[in-house]
Design an enzyme around this catalytic site. Structure first.
Site, PDB file in Angstrom:
ATOM      1  N   GLY A  61       0.768  -1.267   0.076  1.00 25.69           N
ATOM      2  CA  GLY A  61       0.029  -0.114  -0.003  1.00 25.69           C
ATOM      3  C   GLY A  61       0.755   1.399  -0.142  1.00 25.69           C
ATOM      4  CB  SER A  62       4.166   2.447  -0.866  1.00 27.85           C
ATOM      5  OG  SER A  62       4.196   1.942  -2.482  1.00 27.85           O
ATOM      6  CG  LEU A 108     -11.604  -5.204 -10.308  1.00 32.36           C
ATOM      7  CD1 LEU A 108     -11.422  -3.718  -9.660  1.00 32.36           C
ATOM      8  CD2 LEU A 108     -12.390  -6.053  -9.397  1.00 32.36           C
ATOM      9  CG  HIS A 157       0.286  -1.062 -15.653  1.00 32.83           C
ATOM     10  ND1 HIS A 157       0.022  -2.677 -15.110  1.00 32.83           N
ATOM     11  CD2 HIS A 157       1.186  -1.300 -16.644  1.00 32.83           C
ATOM     12  CE1 HIS A 157       0.588  -3.265 -15.786  1.00 32.83           C
ATOM     13  NE2 HIS A 157       1.215  -2.614 -16.750  1.00 32.83           N
TER      14      HIS A 157
HETATM   15  C1  GRF Z   1       2.891  -0.690  -7.789  1.00 39.63           C
HETATM   16  O1  GRF Z   1       3.891  -0.740  -8.585  1.00 39.63           O
HETATM   17  C2  GRF Z   1       1.538  -0.130  -8.885  1.00 39.63           C
HETATM   18  O2  GRF Z   1       2.124   0.244  -9.973  1.00 39.63           O
HETATM   19  C3  GRF Z   1       0.988  -1.662  -9.103  1.00 39.63           C
HETATM   20  O3  GRF Z   1       1.111  -2.232  -8.135  1.00 39.63           O
HETATM   21  C4  GRF Z   1       2.239  -1.720  -7.152  1.00 39.63           C
HETATM   22  C5  GRF Z   1       1.536  -1.597  -6.044  1.00 39.63           C
HETATM   23  O4  GRF Z   1       2.524  -1.156  -5.035  1.00 39.63           O
HETATM   24  N1  GRF Z   1      -0.260  -1.513  -9.659  1.00 39.63           N
HETATM   25  P1  GRF Z   1       2.069  -0.446  -3.515  1.00 39.63           P
HETATM   26  O5  GRF Z   1       1.251  -1.481  -2.799  1.00 39.63           O
HETATM   27  O6  GRF Z   1       1.096   0.828  -3.672  1.00 39.63           O
HETATM   28  O7  GRF Z   1       3.327  -0.250  -2.587  1.00 39.63           O
END
Ligand code: GRF
Length: 219
Positions: free
Chosen positions: A18-19, A97, A113
């Site tokens: 969840g960063s 989804l 993405h």
């Molecule tokens: C990120 O690389 C985002 O682009 C992709 O999944 C990853 C999620 O990372 N959809 P985080 O959980 O937000 O750290």
């Protein structure tokens, strides 16, 4: 947002650390933010849920308990809909989804993405970029449609691929740009500067023929 207008509710869906979710939450705390995060949902016990709770945001795990994908998506749509979001932000949500969910929030779902879409839809983008010896990589914020990673692109970041980069090094360089990027698209949407209509992203009244570039809009 005018002084009289309440911020729009945004619901975030995650599966992992969840960063990006954290960055969206942190930016929502700005005094002039046009959005607030009204809930975080996950399809598994994701690490990011604890981060969200630390910010006082309500969280929910809705794990699939059936192989009926449409039934799960309808349940997910009901749980998200109960939070009355203006926008649903996918942030590392590791489920594709389809119609039951996407149609419930048509034009109101965004995703981030880690590639320069339309290149490298799907998984393992950093690995695939290194294998192809690309000179450039990045990330894309886009509206979500029923076709995986193919909805109208909104905003892209670009990074150079350095000689000798490992997958982890490249991923970290891209992720740092993601944290500076996603909130901008969410803000624009909640300020009504950005919409999705007729299969296109519209920004300040013009259909985007190509995604905006973080280098042009970022400080
Ligand atoms: C990120 O690389 C985002 O682009 C992709 O999944 C990853 C999620 O990372 N959809 P985080 O959980 O937000 O750290």
């Amino acid at each position: 947002m005018s002084a009289q207008t309440a911020p729009d509710a945004v619901v975030i869906l995650i599966s992992g650390r969840g960063s990006n979710m954290r960055a969206l939450i942190e930016h929502s705390l700005a005094a002039d933010s046009p959005y607030r995060v009204s809930g975080v949902l996950a399809d598994r016990p994701a690490g990011g849920l604890e981060v969200a709770r630390d910010f006082g945001i309500s969280t929910q795990i809705l794990a699939p308990h059936t192989t009926d994908r449409a039934a799960y998506e309808r349940e997910l749509a009901a749980a998200v809909g109960a939070l009355s979001p203006a926008l649903v932000a996918l942030a590392g949500f590791m489920r594709v989804l389809s119609a039951p969910f996407v149609q419930a929030f048509e034009g109101r779902i965004m995703n981030i993405h880690p590639s320069l879409l339309p290149r490298y839809a799907g998984l393992h983008t950093h690995r695939r970029v290194l294998a192809a010896h690309d000179a450039e990589h990045g990330a894309t914020v886009h509206f979500v449609t029923e076709t995986l990673d193919a909805g109208p692109a909104i905003l892209q970041s670009r990074v150079a691929v350095m000689p000798g980069d490992s997958e982890a090094e490249l991923a970290a360089r891209v992720l740092e740009t993601e944290h500076r990027m996603y909130f901008r698209a969410v803000r624009w949407f909640c300020e009504h500067r950005l919409t999705c209509a007729g299969g296109r992203a519209w920004f300040d009244g013009r259909a985007l023929s190509a995604p905006l570039q973080l280098a042009d809009v970022g400080k």
